[in-house]
Design an enzyme around this catalytic site. Structure first.
Site, PDB file in Angstrom:
ATOM      1  N   THR A 322       0.293  -1.391   0.301  1.00  0.00           N
ATOM      2  CA  THR A 322      -0.070   0.057  -0.144  1.00  0.00           C
ATOM      3  C   THR A 322       1.134   0.544   0.270  1.00  0.00           C
ATOM      4  OG1 THR A 322      -1.685   1.166   0.907  1.00  0.00           O
ATOM      5  CG2 THR A 322       0.382   0.055   2.891  1.00  0.00           C
ATOM      6  N   HIS A 374       2.748 -11.730  14.133  1.00  0.00           N
ATOM      7  CA  HIS A 374       4.026 -12.410  14.688  1.00  0.00           C
ATOM      8  C   HIS A 374       3.445 -14.333  15.302  1.00  0.00           C
ATOM      9  CE1 HIS A 374       7.454 -12.418  16.944  1.00  0.00           C
ATOM     10  NE2 HIS A 374       6.835 -10.987  17.835  1.00  0.00           N
TER      11      HIS A 374
END
Length: 403
Positions: A322, A374
């Protein structure tokens, strides 16, 4: 011959849709393949066209109603006389128009006129029999600020124009239902933050090598590749592709308790449209040239603005890029695009003093941000992935040499 107008067949990832706009009303003449209704889904707007020349006899699903795949929307009479349809359509058009307004206004056009407080008599009509179409209103709105803004605001008023096209000083609010696409975007963004262990790591890249390379070859590139312009996004796509090959976990996704590793690179590129943020996908970017990447992104942008992006353009994707820099963003934290596990954020290129070999130089720098899940990606991998993109961009030859 009586026929049924049905909703399109939705893919498995789309449960239902919403009737957005009826472009034709019962009794109104319709030509074969003419747009009659828009169906808004979670991802795109699907257009339903007339199966033949004829007249809509009955609408079964009104605007705002939810429809399922292949559900009946309306009843249609094929082969109806063309002369009788306009006469039948004149009544609802005349009712929609203000008293004394001779122009016929379609329902979609009337909706835009009412929302923007326009005078239908001032809008140039290009529709059949002098009717005002939705496109006529949109074209009028596009030219309205330059042509009519001075007349709309008194000379003694404040220079700022009041919002919602109301007189300055009035306190008016406008409640508008959230579109299905906007609601889906909101839902997915919240889910991404709630369901993922999202972290963001930052770095900065010296864009001077890429800028010099682009400056040296952009004219030749455009000439050789038939008018395709050489931008920055293709360099980021190719750098990300190489980094994804080196760090497979960043190119993976989580499905329940399973980790799905993809042996290909399909990179989504965020495109801003009037309806909201869309992420069409570049397929097999490892096999694409810089010119193919640039041409495809340009096509995505054009079709996004025109509302022509299809469902197949939006599905899949193993990684997303983006670019907030086109709007002036210096730094931001991109949010994951589930079920992907990472997203790269580009930002504004800005000259800054940097220390180079003990000397201070002014260099065009860009902050990069990598948000990642994560649960799937360790911090070490995320940082190394971002550093790899930085290294490839600061020395573009490495992408060609695969080093």
């Amino acid at each position: 011959m009586s026929m049924e107008i049905k909703a399109p067949t939705f893919p498995e990832s789309v449960a239902d849709g919403t009737v957005a706009t009826w472009h034709k009303q019962p009794g109104e003449a319709v030509s074969a393949d003419e747009l009659i209704v828009d169906i808004e889904t979670d991802k795109v707007v699907l257009e339903v066209v007339a199966p033949a020349d004829g007249v809509i006899t009955e609408i079964l699903k009104g605007e705002g109603e939810t429809v399922l795949s292949e559900e009946i929307l309306a009843k249609f009479e094929a082969g109806a006389a063309g002369a009788s349809a306009p006469a039948a359509a004149a009544a609802p058009a005349a009712e929609a128009a203000p008293a004394g307004d001779a122009d016929k206004v379609g329902p979609a056009a009337r909706k835009l006129i009412d929302e923007n407080g326009l005078d239908a008599s001032k809008i140039p009509a290009t529709g059949k029999n002098g009717g005002i179409t939705k496109e006529d209103v949109m074209n009028y709105l596009a030219s309205k600020p330059a042509a009519s803004a001075p007349a709309a605001v008194p000379a003694a008023s404040a220079p700022a124009v009041a919002p919602l096209n109301v007189p300055a000083g009035e306190r008016i609010s406008k409640r508008v239902p959230m579109t299905r696409l906007r609601a889906t975007i909101a839902k997915r963004l919240v889910e991404a933050q709630q369901n993922a262990a999202m972290l963001t790591t930052y770095n900065e890249v010296n864009m001077k090598p890429v800028m010099e390379l682009r400056k040296q070859y952009k004219d030749l590139f455009e000439k050789v590749h038939g008018g395709t312009r050489l931008g920055f996004m293709s360099f980021f796509v190719k750098a990300a592709t190489e980094a994804l090959k080196r760090f497979p976990a960043v190119n993976a996704s989580i499905d329940g308790n399973d980790m799905v590793y993809h042996g290909y690179q399909d990179i989504g590129v965020a495109v801003s449209t009037d309806r909201g943020l869309m992420v069409p996908v570049l397929r097999d970017t490892d096999a694409m040239s810089l010119a193919e990447v640039e041409a495809t992104i340009a096509d995505f942008g054009k079709r996004g603005r025109d509302g022509k992006l299809g469902m197949e353009d939006m599905q899949g994707g193993t990684f997303t890029i983006t670019n907030g820099g086109v709007f002036g963003s210096l730094m931001s934290t991109p949010i994951l695009n589930p079920p992907q596990t990472a997203i790269l954020g580009m930002h504004k290129i800005q000259d800054r003093p940097m220390a180079v070999n003990g000397q201070v130089e002014i260099l065009p720098m860009m902050y990069l941000a990598l948000s990642y899940d994560h649960r799937m990606i360790d911090g070490k991998e995320a940082v190394q992935f971002l550093v790899t993109i930085k290294d490839l961009l600061e020395d573009p030859a490495r992408m060609l040499l695969d080093v």
